[in-house]
Design a protein around this motif. Structure first.
Motif, PDB file in Angstrom:
ATOM      1  N   GLU A 130      90.565  40.175  40.854  1.00 47.75           N
ATOM      2  CA  GLU A 130      91.636  39.202  41.081  1.00 47.75           C
ATOM      3  C   GLU A 130      91.858  38.875  42.553  1.00 47.75           C
ATOM      4  OE1 GLU A 130      94.910  38.479  38.219  1.00 47.75           O
ATOM      5  OE2 GLU A 130      94.895  40.669  38.160  1.00 47.75           O
ATOM      6  N   ASP A 143      87.122  40.381  47.639  1.00 49.79           N
ATOM      7  CA  ASP A 143      86.291  39.584  48.536  1.00 49.79           C
ATOM      8  C   ASP A 143      85.270  38.812  47.703  1.00 49.79           C
ATOM      9  OD1 ASP A 143      84.503  38.593  50.398  1.00 49.79           O
ATOM     10  OD2 ASP A 143      84.272  40.481  51.482  1.00 49.79           O
ATOM     11  N   PRO A 144      85.322  37.476  47.700  1.00 52.02           N
ATOM     12  CA  PRO A 144      84.410  36.700  46.850  1.00 52.02           C
ATOM     13  C   PRO A 144      82.959  36.764  47.306  1.00 52.02           C
ATOM     14  CG  PRO A 144      85.639  35.241  48.288  1.00 52.02           C
ATOM     15  CD  PRO A 144      86.232  36.611  48.458  1.00 52.02           C
ATOM     16  N   ARG A 169      93.555  39.848  55.085  1.00 53.80           N
ATOM     17  CA  ARG A 169      94.644  39.828  54.098  1.00 53.80           C
ATOM     18  C   ARG A 169      95.874  40.493  54.682  1.00 53.80           C
ATOM     19  NH1 ARG A 169      94.064  37.694  49.521  1.00 53.80           N
ATOM     20  NH2 ARG A 169      96.048  38.579  48.872  1.00 53.80           N
ATOM     21  N   GLY A 213      89.744  31.803  55.025  1.00 54.40           N
ATOM     22  CA  GLY A 213      89.291  31.920  53.646  1.00 54.40           C
ATOM     23  C   GLY A 213      90.370  32.464  52.730  1.00 54.40           C
ATOM     24  N   ASN A 214      91.110  33.449  53.218  1.00 57.45           N
ATOM     25  CA  ASN A 214      92.206  34.002  52.429  1.00 57.45           C
ATOM     26  C   ASN A 214      93.316  32.984  52.224  1.00 57.45           C
ATOM     27  OD1 ASN A 214      92.256  37.059  51.646  1.00 57.45           O
ATOM     28  ND2 ASN A 214      91.141  36.975  53.583  1.00 57.45           N
ATOM     29  N   ALA A 234      92.958  29.791  52.197  1.00 58.05           N
ATOM     30  CA  ALA A 234      92.472  28.714  51.331  1.00 58.05           C
ATOM     31  C   ALA A 234      92.686  29.036  49.861  1.00 58.05           C
ATOM     32  CB  ALA A 234      90.993  28.461  51.599  1.00 58.05           C
ATOM     33  N   SER A 235      92.583  30.324  49.511  1.00 61.95           N
ATOM     34  CA  SER A 235      92.742  30.714  48.108  1.00 61.95           C
ATOM     35  C   SER A 235      94.165  31.169  47.788  1.00 61.95           C
ATOM     36  CB  SER A 235      91.775  31.854  47.766  1.00 61.95           C
ATOM     37  OG  SER A 235      92.038  32.993  48.572  1.00 61.95           O
ATOM     38  N   VAL A 264      96.511  31.348  44.153  1.00 57.38           N
ATOM     39  CA  VAL A 264      95.760  31.403  42.894  1.00 57.38           C
ATOM     40  C   VAL A 264      96.214  32.582  42.044  1.00 57.38           C
ATOM     41  CG1 VAL A 264      93.469  31.689  41.878  1.00 57.38           C
ATOM     42  CG2 VAL A 264      93.764  30.228  43.899  1.00 57.38           C
ATOM     43  N   ARG A 299      98.327  32.388  38.370  1.00 62.85           N
ATOM     44  CA  ARG A 299      97.888  32.996  37.111  1.00 62.85           C
ATOM     45  C   ARG A 299      99.032  33.763  36.459  1.00 62.85           C
ATOM     46  NH1 ARG A 299      92.654  34.057  39.669  1.00 62.85           N
ATOM     47  NH2 ARG A 299      93.426  36.076  40.402  1.00 62.85           N
ATOM     48  N   TYR A 327     102.171  27.597  49.941  1.00 60.98           N
ATOM     49  CA  TYR A 327     100.775  27.833  50.308  1.00 60.98           C
ATOM     50  C   TYR A 327     100.161  26.606  50.983  1.00 60.98           C
ATOM     51  CZ  TYR A 327     101.368  32.019  47.551  1.00 60.98           C
ATOM     52  OH  TYR A 327     101.824  33.219  47.080  1.00 60.98           O
ATOM     53  N   ARG A 377      98.610  26.581  54.786  1.00 63.32           N
ATOM     54  CA  ARG A 377      97.288  26.034  55.116  1.00 63.32           C
ATOM     55  C   ARG A 377      97.383  24.966  56.190  1.00 63.32           C
ATOM     56  NH1 ARG A 377      96.192  27.505  49.534  1.00 63.32           N
ATOM     57  NH2 ARG A 377      97.373  25.728  48.744  1.00 63.32           N
TER      58      ARG A 377
END
Length: 254
Positions: A95, A98-99, A152, A202-203, A205-206, A209, A213, A235, A239
């Motif tokens: 969840e 790190d992608p 993070r 990057g963090n 940007a997501s 999410v 959920r 958010y 950004r």
């Protein structure tokens, strides 16, 4: 319950308990001691005494000293995870992971493979005399890079936010540029720190999410969190603030 914390277990709990035992054996005592686990019921962990900050964050929790000690604690945790061998059948939560790292491994700074906490915010850190002494809530831990996990932490504890949104949580007058440099220094990053700023981006940007959920599931605690922080557009504001200040953040990190 006395000196024992009882929490719901989940499918990843056996892996997390193995991780906690590993880092404690490696000499890092800044995590709860796992006591017992019922995979279809509860987990039991030793209680860690100290102070934990919750919004609106108290003044003592916003000092640079607190930030630096939290980052140093994360660095020690990362170092202690090196060499961890996950048990057979181990699973990790994806969840907040790190992608760019597979959940069976992870490339860290200088090629080290580490396990990330992925949710180091003030609410998940125990302090004594304004010094971070332990990390809590490893439900979202997973393999990943050091920079991803540090980013993070920076996002949530510097914080990287608009002044107005930071103030919603009781944070006022904090200089994100100075605090970013303090965090990078405390972790011991090498002079070239563009990778940290990229990881923060990057963090960011997501961002949202995970919360969306939970909201879609109708979970009341997360519905309340959304309302308290000014809605999901928070958010978008973060950004936009990051984009407008990216170059200055890059200069400040080094």
């Amino acid at each position: 319950v006395g000196d024992v914390v009882v929490r719901p277990a989940n499918e990843h709990s056996p892996t997390i308990h193995a991780l906690l035992r590993h880092v404690r054996t490696a000499g890092f005592d800044g995590v709860p001691e796992p006591l017992s686990l019922d995979p279809v019921g509860d987990e039991r962990l030793a209680f860690i005494a100290g102070d934990v900050a919750f919004p609106p964050f108290p003044t003592w929790s916003q000092t640079d000293q607190v930030l630096v000690s939290t980052v140093k604690l994360l660095r020690r945790f990362h170092d202690a995870t090196i060499g961890f061998a996950a048990p057979a059948g181990a699973t990790w939560s994806s969840e907040m992971a790190d992608p760019h790292a597979g959940l069976d491994g992870g490339a860290g700074l200088d090629g080290d493979a580490v396990i990330c906490h992925n949710d180091v915010c003030p609410e998940n850190v125990v302090f004594r005399d304004s010094v971070a002494v332990a990390l809590l809530d490893f439900d979202f831990a997973a393999p990943g890079s050091r920079l991803f996990d540090l980013a993070r932490l920076v996002l949530m504890t510097v914080p990287i936010d608009t002044p107005e949104d930071a103030a919603r949580a009781g944070r006022r007058g904090l200089d994100p540029f100075v605090r970013l440099r303090a965090a990078a220094d405390a972790y011991g990053l090498p002079p070239e720190r563009a990778g940290l700023v990229d990881a923060i981006e990057g963090n960011a940007a997501s961002g949202g999410v995970f919360l969306q959920r939970r909201i879609d599931r109708g979970e009341k605690a997360f519905l309340a969190m959304r309302d308290e922080m000014g809605g999901m557009t928070r958010y978008d504001r973060r950004r936009a603030w990051f984009a407008a200040n990216r170059e200055r953040l890059l200069e400040s990190a080094g």
